[in-house]
Design a protein around this motif. Structure first.
Motif, PDB file in Angstrom:
ATOM      1  N   GLN A  57       6.532 -29.819  51.580  1.00  0.00           N
ATOM      2  CA  GLN A  57       5.369 -28.948  51.410  1.00  0.00           C
ATOM      3  C   GLN A  57       5.068 -28.803  49.926  1.00  0.00           C
ATOM      4  N   THR A  58       3.785 -28.713  49.613  1.00  0.00           N
ATOM      5  CA  THR A  58       3.322 -28.443  48.256  1.00  0.00           C
ATOM      6  C   THR A  58       2.515 -27.157  48.279  1.00  0.00           C
ATOM      7  N   VAL A  59       2.775 -26.268  47.323  1.00  0.00           N
ATOM      8  CA  VAL A  59       1.949 -25.074  47.174  1.00  0.00           C
ATOM      9  C   VAL A  59       1.323 -25.085  45.777  1.00  0.00           C
ATOM     10  N   HIS A  60       0.061 -24.688  45.717  1.00  0.00           N
ATOM     11  CA  HIS A  60      -0.679 -24.616  44.453  1.00  0.00           C
ATOM     12  C   HIS A  60      -1.251 -23.207  44.341  1.00  0.00           C
ATOM     13  N   VAL A  61      -0.802 -22.463  43.331  1.00  0.00           N
ATOM     14  CA  VAL A  61      -1.219 -21.067  43.159  1.00  0.00           C
ATOM     15  C   VAL A  61      -2.633 -21.022  42.592  1.00  0.00           C
ATOM     16  N   THR A  62      -3.493 -20.247  43.266  1.00  0.00           N
ATOM     17  CA  THR A  62      -4.879 -20.114  42.833  1.00  0.00           C
ATOM     18  C   THR A  62      -5.161 -18.769  42.180  1.00  0.00           C
ATOM     19  N   ASP A  63      -4.310 -17.758  42.488  1.00  0.00           N
ATOM     20  CA  ASP A  63      -4.568 -16.418  41.965  1.00  0.00           C
ATOM     21  C   ASP A  63      -3.294 -15.584  42.051  1.00  0.00           C
ATOM     22  N   GLY A  64      -3.079 -14.713  41.075  1.00  0.00           N
ATOM     23  CA  GLY A  64      -1.967 -13.772  41.126  1.00  0.00           C
ATOM     24  C   GLY A  64      -0.646 -14.349  40.659  1.00  0.00           C
ATOM     25  N   VAL A  65       0.420 -13.619  40.976  1.00  0.00           N
ATOM     26  CA  VAL A  65       1.775 -14.001  40.573  1.00  0.00           C
ATOM     27  C   VAL A  65       2.650 -13.995  41.815  1.00  0.00           C
ATOM     28  N   GLY A  66       3.467 -15.027  41.942  1.00  0.00           N
ATOM     29  CA  GLY A  66       4.327 -15.121  43.113  1.00  0.00           C
ATOM     30  C   GLY A  66       5.681 -15.689  42.792  1.00  0.00           C
ATOM     31  N   PHE A  67       6.510 -15.746  43.825  1.00  0.00           N
ATOM     32  CA  PHE A  67       7.862 -16.296  43.727  1.00  0.00           C
ATOM     33  C   PHE A  67       8.035 -17.392  44.773  1.00  0.00           C
ATOM     34  N   ILE A  68       8.915 -18.336  44.458  1.00  0.00           N
ATOM     35  CA  ILE A  68       9.309 -19.366  45.411  1.00  0.00           C
ATOM     36  C   ILE A  68      10.773 -19.685  45.144  1.00  0.00           C
ATOM     37  N   GLN A  69      11.512 -19.981  46.210  1.00  0.00           N
ATOM     38  CA  GLN A  69      12.936 -20.263  46.052  1.00  0.00           C
ATOM     39  C   GLN A  69      13.385 -21.227  47.140  1.00  0.00           C
ATOM     40  N   SER A  70      14.206 -22.200  46.753  1.00  0.00           N
ATOM     41  CA  SER A  70      14.920 -23.041  47.704  1.00  0.00           C
ATOM     42  C   SER A  70      16.277 -22.408  47.953  1.00  0.00           C
ATOM     43  N   ARG A  71      16.790 -22.559  49.151  1.00  0.00           N
ATOM     44  CA  ARG A  71      18.078 -21.944  49.487  1.00  0.00           C
ATOM     45  C   ARG A  71      19.146 -22.392  48.487  1.00  0.00           C
ATOM     46  N   HIS A  92      13.241 -22.973  52.212  1.00  0.00           N
ATOM     47  CA  HIS A  92      12.618 -22.270  51.097  1.00  0.00           C
ATOM     48  C   HIS A  92      11.783 -21.109  51.621  1.00  0.00           C
ATOM     49  N   TRP A  93      11.344 -20.271  50.684  1.00  0.00           N
ATOM     50  CA  TRP A  93      10.403 -19.194  50.979  1.00  0.00           C
ATOM     51  C   TRP A  93       9.471 -19.047  49.785  1.00  0.00           C
ATOM     52  N   HIS A  94       8.327 -18.403  49.998  1.00  0.00           N
ATOM     53  CA  HIS A  94       7.392 -18.116  48.908  1.00  0.00           C
ATOM     54  C   HIS A  94       6.592 -16.879  49.256  1.00  0.00           C
ATOM     55  N   GLY A  95       6.141 -16.168  48.210  1.00  0.00           N
ATOM     56  CA  GLY A  95       5.360 -14.964  48.432  1.00  0.00           C
ATOM     57  C   GLY A  95       4.902 -14.343  47.130  1.00  0.00           C
ATOM     58  N   ALA A  96       4.261 -13.188  47.247  1.00  0.00           N
ATOM     59  CA  ALA A  96       3.706 -12.491  46.089  1.00  0.00           C
ATOM     60  C   ALA A  96       4.783 -11.686  45.364  1.00  0.00           C
ATOM     61  N   SER A  97       4.563 -11.453  44.083  1.00  0.00           N
ATOM     62  CA  SER A  97       5.432 -10.536  43.341  1.00  0.00           C
ATOM     63  C   SER A  97       5.196  -9.121  43.878  1.00  0.00           C
ATOM     64  N   GLY A  98       6.027  -8.197  43.469  1.00  0.00           N
ATOM     65  CA  GLY A  98       5.928  -6.830  43.971  1.00  0.00           C
ATOM     66  C   GLY A  98       4.730  -6.053  43.479  1.00  0.00           C
ATOM     67  N   ASP A  99       4.100  -6.523  42.401  1.00  0.00           N
ATOM     68  CA  ASP A  99       2.993  -5.755  41.836  1.00  0.00           C
ATOM     69  C   ASP A  99       1.700  -6.564  41.713  1.00  0.00           C
ATOM     70  N   SER A 100       1.604  -7.668  42.456  1.00  0.00           N
ATOM     71  CA  SER A 100       0.410  -8.507  42.358  1.00  0.00           C
ATOM     72  C   SER A 100       0.139  -9.199  43.691  1.00  0.00           C
ATOM     73  N   PHE A 101      -1.121  -9.261  44.050  1.00  0.00           N
ATOM     74  CA  PHE A 101      -1.504 -10.152  45.139  1.00  0.00           C
ATOM     75  C   PHE A 101      -1.276 -11.582  44.666  1.00  0.00           C
ATOM     76  N   MET A 102      -1.106 -12.506  45.587  1.00  0.00           N
ATOM     77  CA  MET A 102      -0.976 -13.918  45.223  1.00  0.00           C
ATOM     78  C   MET A 102      -1.613 -14.760  46.314  1.00  0.00           C
ATOM     79  N   SER A 103      -2.390 -15.750  45.894  1.00  0.00           N
ATOM     80  CA  SER A 103      -2.976 -16.707  46.821  1.00  0.00           C
ATOM     81  C   SER A 103      -2.541 -18.098  46.416  1.00  0.00           C
ATOM     82  N   HIS A 104      -2.283 -18.925  47.416  1.00  0.00           N
ATOM     83  CA  HIS A 104      -1.987 -20.325  47.132  1.00  0.00           C
ATOM     84  C   HIS A 104      -2.536 -21.219  48.224  1.00  0.00           C
TER      85      HIS A 104
END
Length: 130
Positions: A57-71, A92-104
């Motif tokens: 999978q490929t993710v491309h962030v378009t807005d905000g701040v996020g996190f991603i991690q492989s096990r 893996h997992w991915h998502g938004a930071s605690g204080d920002s929306f994130m879009s990808h």
């Protein structure tokens, strides 16, 4: 050529996500194409469960701040313009930071995803510390 009408946004199911996540299907290739592209919007603190894709999978962030991690790996902070590739069958997992929306944009080549446990608050919190 074919115009594909816009489909309504879909709320991410609770078994796959923590928090409020919505996605829009951008492309769903028909055989022989396997292309899949979704625009995924995460509210602050929202994230996927652990998952893996048989062809990566490929993710491309378009807005905000996020996190991603492989096990077993470090939590990576993602910002607009960042692109992250996760190899086939890598949890893996991915998502938004605690204080920002994130879009990808989430891009993959098939529907063969395996979903696992939800990311714990402790695992997620490791991103806030980095």
């Amino acid at each position: 050529m074919q115009l594909i009408p816009r489909t309504p946004s879909t709320k991410g199911p609770a078994q796959m996500f923590t928090g409020d996540v919505y996605f829009d299907v951008i492309a769903r290739g028909e055989a022989p194409s396997r292309l899949r592209v979704n625009l995924v919007r995460f509210a602050p603190g929202a994230r996927t469960a652990w998952h893996k894709h048989s062809l990566g999978q490929t993710v491309h962030v378009t807005d905000g701040v996020g996190f991603i991690q492989s096990r077993g790996g470090e939590v990576i902070t993602m910002q607009p313009g960042d692109t992250v590739y996760t190899p086939p069958k890598e949890w893996h997992w991915h998502g938004a930071s605690g204080d920002s929306f994130m879009s990808h944009l989430a891009m993959w080549e098939d529907d063969d995803a395996t979903w696992g446990d939800h990311v714990t608050d402790e695992e997620y919190g490791a991103g806030a510390e980095s």
